[in-house]
Design an enzyme around this catalytic site. Structure first.
Site, PDB file in Angstrom:
ATOM      1  N   ASP A  44      19.355 -10.591 -38.185  1.00  0.00           N
ATOM      2  CA  ASP A  44      19.393 -10.845 -39.628  1.00  0.00           C
ATOM      3  C   ASP A  44      19.393  -9.557 -40.442  1.00  0.00           C
ATOM      4  O   ASP A  44      20.171  -9.395 -41.386  1.00  0.00           O
ATOM      5  CB  ASP A  44      18.198 -11.719 -40.040  1.00  0.00           C
TER       6      ASP A  44
ATOM      7  N   SER B 284      18.420 -16.331 -43.888  1.00  0.00           N
ATOM      8  CA  SER B 284      17.812 -14.994 -43.895  1.00  0.00           C
ATOM      9  C   SER B 284      17.479 -14.481 -45.290  1.00  0.00           C
ATOM     10  O   SER B 284      17.787 -13.344 -45.643  1.00  0.00           O
ATOM     11  CB  SER B 284      18.715 -13.985 -43.181  1.00  0.00           C
ATOM     12  N   SER B 285      16.807 -15.336 -46.063  1.00  0.00           N
ATOM     13  CA  SER B 285      16.363 -14.875 -47.376  1.00  0.00           C
ATOM     14  C   SER B 285      15.358 -13.732 -47.217  1.00  0.00           C
ATOM     15  O   SER B 285      15.328 -12.810 -48.033  1.00  0.00           O
ATOM     16  CB  SER B 285      15.740 -16.028 -48.156  1.00  0.00           C
TER      17      SER B 285
END
Ligand code: GLA
Length: 389
Positions: free
Chosen positions: A176, A130-131
């Site tokens: 996320d 989940s950048s």
């Protein structure tokens, strides 16, 4: 790099680039999902934790109005975002995560301040950690800091999710952005994706550790397949005459099996089973029953591999290696984590053996696939924070 070190680095880079100290520094973490995969868009449960990998932004007010300038420290690339009207999609590509969040604030009636920003992220890009959610939530936190107005964290997560939908074109669920906004040190987050009620589940037993194993592969078909899975779940819910698969039981699915295609049946079987496994795993963690949690993680992986078909050879290789080390070797459980088709696995291991296990997995994975894995342990980290300002 600790968060403190990362923040100091980003502040120094800000100073170097803009010639003065930043006024605000904010951070938001990536995540690893311990269990509850592909359940969020089925109104189910998820059990992620924030990891000690963050997107960090340093910023100050800009002298010139109408613009937010963002400098990407790692890639040495800048984005100029026009905020004099409605923020739109634009270049470079990564700026769309930021643009989407800015547009979300405008939609809430926030007058955006002109800013100069420098940012860096230690969340591996495209690694399924989940950048993008970290970048979105980090941006939202910066707007909160710079306008001195915080918003409800649930609304913040939803705003960030909308940015992902509208500006990045990814029809993701809510997991996320929620964990990046609401994570708490030493805790997993049990999130009911239907009611959006959250429960912090303490995970601070020093006897166990979570390893994140990045396969360092990313198969392209991921995004199209994600949308397909969503559609198949909706189809199953329709056939079962329920609002979402959250409302269906395993018995009901077996009864109506004949009414759906074999593929749709398997997709639903994964989701219904996974929702149950997630609440069971949360209970196992509350009781520090690590063997049970580990078994549930393996069961989750098999269902994702065989029924949901979102795994790949490299993820399966990691899980097989972990399994072959087994409980005797200090591994309780292992599974792929995130959307799938590459990215990372998460393993629950005995803390005292964690380093040796990481070594063994890396060596065996290299021998099996020819690829170097990147492995790190992370404690459950804190969600988005304002570090300065
Ligand atoms: C991606 C999405 C999440 C979730 C997972 C699968 O990470 O962004 O919303 O659906 O896949 O559990």
């Amino acid at each position: 790099m600790t968060l403190k070190e990362l923040a100091a680095h980003v502040a120094a880079e800000f100073k170097e680039h803009y010639g003065r100290e930043p006024r605000w520094i904010v951070a938001a973490p990536g995540r690893v999902n311990v269990i509850g995969e592909h359940t969020d868009y089925n109104d189910g449960f998820v059990l992620p934790m924030a990891i000690e990998r963050y997107a960090v932004m340093a910023a100050d007010a800009a002298a010139a109005p109408g613009r937010i300038s963002v400098y990407d420290i790692h890639f040495k690339e800048s984005a100029g975002i026009d905020i004099s009207g409605a923020v739109t999609k634009g270049q470079p590509k990564w700026s769309n995560y930021i643009r989407g969040v800015l547009a979300g604030f405008q939609a809430r009636g926030t007058k955006l301040p002109a800013l100069e920003v420098a940012f860096m992220s230690t969340v591996p890009l495209g690694g399924g950690l989940s950048s993008s959610a970290a970048l979105e939530v980090c941006t939202a936190t910066l707007v909160e800091a710079a306008t001195s107005r915080s918003i409800d964290p649930v609304e913040k997560a939803l705003l960030a999710q909308k940015a992902e939908h509208d500006f990045a074109g990814v029809p993701c669920g809510i997991m996320d952005q929620f964990i990046s906004a609401l994570g708490r040190e030493g805790h997993l987050l049990l999130l009911d994706c239907r009611t959006r009620k959250t429960e912090l589940v303490p995970m601070s037993d020093p006897a166990v550790a979570l390893l994140v194993i990045n396969t360092n592969v990313k198969h392209e078909l991921g995004s199209g397949e994600y949308a397909k899975r969503r559609a198949q779940c909706e189809e199953a819910a329709k056939i079962l005459d329920v609002k979402s698969l959250r409302d269906a039981t395993a018995e009901q699915l077996e009864r109506d099996k004949g009414k759906m295609s074999e593929v749709v049946y398997r997709r639903a079987r994964h989701v219904i089973g996974e929702i149950e496994r997630t609440t069971m795993a949360a209970e196992g963690i509350r009781q520090s029953n690590w063997p049970t949690v580990g078994q549930l993680m393996y069961a989750s992986h098999y269902a994702l591999r065989d029924d949901y078909e979102v795994s790949c050879a490299e993820l399966d290789a990691v899980v097989e290696i972990a399994e072959s080390l087994g409980a005797k070797g200090g591994v309780y459980g292992c599974r792929m984590t995130g959307g799938g088709f590459g990215g990372c696995c998460v393993a629950l291991v005995k803390a005292e053996a964690a380093e040796a296990i990481a070594q063994k997995i890396a060596t065996a994975y290299k021998a099996k696939t020819g690829i170097e894995a990147a492995i790190f342990a992370s404690r459950p980290a804190s969600g988005a924070t304002i570090l300065k300002g």
